[in-house]
Design a protein around this motif. Structure first.
Motif, PDB file in Angstrom:
ATOM      1  N   LYS A   1       0.830  -1.204   0.000  1.00 14.28           N
ATOM      2  CA  LYS A   1       0.000   0.000   0.000  1.00 14.28           C
ATOM      3  C   LYS A   1       0.866   1.255   0.000  1.00 14.28           C
ATOM      4  CE  LYS A   1      -3.560   2.403   2.698  1.00 14.28           C
ATOM      5  NZ  LYS A   1      -4.415   2.348   3.910  1.00 14.28           N
ATOM      6  N   ILE A   2       0.460   2.220  -0.800  1.00 11.31           N
ATOM      7  CA  ILE A   2       1.102   3.535  -0.864  1.00 11.31           C
ATOM      8  C   ILE A   2       0.021   4.580  -0.610  1.00 11.31           C
ATOM      9  CG2 ILE A   2       2.334   5.184  -2.320  1.00 11.31           C
ATOM     10  CD1 ILE A   2       3.349   2.823  -3.964  1.00 11.31           C
ATOM     11  N   HIS A   3       0.313   5.546   0.254  1.00  8.66           N
ATOM     12  CA  HIS A   3      -0.661   6.612   0.527  1.00  8.66           C
ATOM     13  C   HIS A   3       0.082   7.928   0.717  1.00  8.66           C
ATOM     14  CE1 HIS A   3      -4.149   8.323   3.170  1.00  8.66           C
ATOM     15  NE2 HIS A   3      -4.103   8.851   1.955  1.00  8.66           N
ATOM     16  N   PHE A   4      -0.198   8.900  -0.166  1.00 11.07           N
ATOM     17  CA  PHE A   4       0.434  10.213  -0.093  1.00 11.07           C
ATOM     18  C   PHE A   4      -0.634  11.304  -0.072  1.00 11.07           C
ATOM     19  CE2 PHE A   4       4.039   7.888  -1.938  1.00 11.07           C
ATOM     20  CZ  PHE A   4       5.087   8.369  -1.163  1.00 11.07           C
ATOM     21  N   THR A   5      -0.372  12.363   0.692  1.00  9.61           N
ATOM     22  CA  THR A   5      -1.228  13.551   0.676  1.00  9.61           C
ATOM     23  C   THR A   5      -0.353  14.776   0.441  1.00  9.61           C
ATOM     24  OG1 THR A   5      -1.075  13.730   3.086  1.00  9.61           O
ATOM     25  CG2 THR A   5      -2.993  12.577   2.190  1.00  9.61           C
ATOM     26  N   LEU A   6      -0.926  15.770  -0.219  1.00 13.18           N
ATOM     27  CA  LEU A   6      -0.171  16.978  -0.541  1.00 13.18           C
ATOM     28  C   LEU A   6       0.105  17.783   0.727  1.00 13.18           C
ATOM     29  CD1 LEU A   6       0.968  18.781  -2.823  1.00 13.18           C
ATOM     30  CD2 LEU A   6      -1.268  19.926  -2.891  1.00 13.18           C
ATOM     31  N   ASP A   7       1.380  18.106   0.932  1.00 13.99           N
ATOM     32  CA  ASP A   7       1.798  18.854   2.107  1.00 13.99           C
ATOM     33  C   ASP A   7       2.015  20.329   1.767  1.00 13.99           C
ATOM     34  OD1 ASP A   7       2.868  18.850   4.945  1.00 13.99           O
ATOM     35  OD2 ASP A   7       4.623  19.615   3.868  1.00 13.99           O
ATOM     36  N   SER A   8       2.685  20.588   0.657  1.00 18.45           N
ATOM     37  CA  SER A   8       2.926  21.966   0.220  1.00 18.45           C
ATOM     38  C   SER A   8       3.192  21.978  -1.288  1.00 18.45           C
ATOM     39  CB  SER A   8       4.120  22.583   0.976  1.00 18.45           C
ATOM     40  OG  SER A   8       5.304  21.844   0.731  1.00 18.45           O
TER      41      SER A   8
END
Length: 291
Positions: free
Chosen positions: A280-287
């Motif tokens: 599983k890969i999970h990324f959210t935009l930080d900046s």
């Protein structure tokens, strides 16, 4: 004795009957009346047709979408950067769980433009992340998250269509765009879009499908991208509250799925890649930094 009702012809008497009018109409009078009546009815019917079935033709403008709109909808320009925070999970060869938190910087390092065909080169791309890369990197005791494997990839824009260009074909696509239209082996050079993955078709809307034409009619919605949901956000901008849309895109196949949350005029704000075998890969935009 000669009467008014006969005359002599060659010594014989020939009688002619008088036409007696007992108040009826002659055929010629009847036909005259019928003709007038038909003519009158025809005029009335023609007037009715003209009045009720008159068609008015107007030019209705259709939506126009230019490539400049696409690269604003997904802000693609050399130097633009999106920084994500996330984590990857997998299972090691010995059965133990593998978990790692990651900061991922994705940046447009170059752009190749030839007419209306535009290719943007990314040093990293969410669609190009592989759990195994990080796992193997740790096995070799290299703690630097930015390990040496070339993870460059591309985003190719053709009108409203946006394609993902994998690292394995990036150099080939570059050459095709640079030499666009040039004759090679009696054939004009053009990008071979069939080998690329169509990931967006702008503007987005709920229920939209795009990708592999052989699978796009599948009832289980597998093996192509589709816009699964659309949401409206309220944001403050210049002391005003503005409604903005975000879209959830899904690509599912046997054993797993990918999910993208896309915000127009900003880009990808969240990415999930989950497969039973790969992890599983999970990324959210930080900046982000946009020019």
């Amino acid at each position: 004795m000669k009467g008014k009702n006969f005359k002599r012809k060659y010594g014989k008497r020939i009688y002619r009957k008088r036409k007696i009018n007992k108040g009826g109409l002659t055929w010629s009078e009847i036909m005259t009346i019928l003709s007038a009546l038909i003519l009158g009815l025809s005029s009335v019917y023609a007037a009715f047709i003209t009045k009720t079935n008159k068609v008015k033709y107007e030019h209705i403008a259709t939506q126009e979408w230019k490539i400049e709109d696409a690269i604003e909808y997904y802000p693609l320009k050399k130097g633009n950067e999106w920084i994500y925070t996330g984590e990857i999970e997998s299972i090691k060869s010995n059965g133990d769980k593998y978990h790692k938190k990651i900061k991922l910087e994705t940046k447009i390092t170059d752009e190749i433009i030839n007419g209306d065909i535009k290719l943007f080169i990314f040093n990293n791309n969410l669609l190009n992340i592989n759990v195994n890369d990080y796992y193997m990197n740790d096995i070799h005791s290299n703690k630097d998250d930015n390990f040496s494997r070339d993870r460059s990839s591309g985003i190719l824009v053709v009108a409203s269509d946006v394609y993902f260009v994998d690292n394995s074909v990036i150099e080939e696509v570059k050459e095709e765009i640079i030499n666009l239209g040039k004759i090679k082996d009696s054939v004009a050079t053009t990008p071979q879009l069939g080998k690329l993955e169509l990931i967006y078709r702008f503007p987005l809307y709920k229920g939209q499908r795009f990708g592999d034409l052989d699978n796009i009619a599948r009832e289980d919605l597998a093996y192509f991208w589709y816009v699964n949901n659309e949401r409206t956000l309220l944001e403050t901008e210049n002391d005003s509250v503005i409604e903005k849309k975000i879209y959830e895109l899904i690509y599912q196949e046997l054993g797993g799925f990918q999910k993208v949350i896309f915000k127009p005029y900003l880009g990808v704000t969240e990415y999930v890649n989950e497969y039973s075998v790969k992890g599983k890969i999970h990324f959210t935009l930080d900046s982000y930094r946009l020019k």
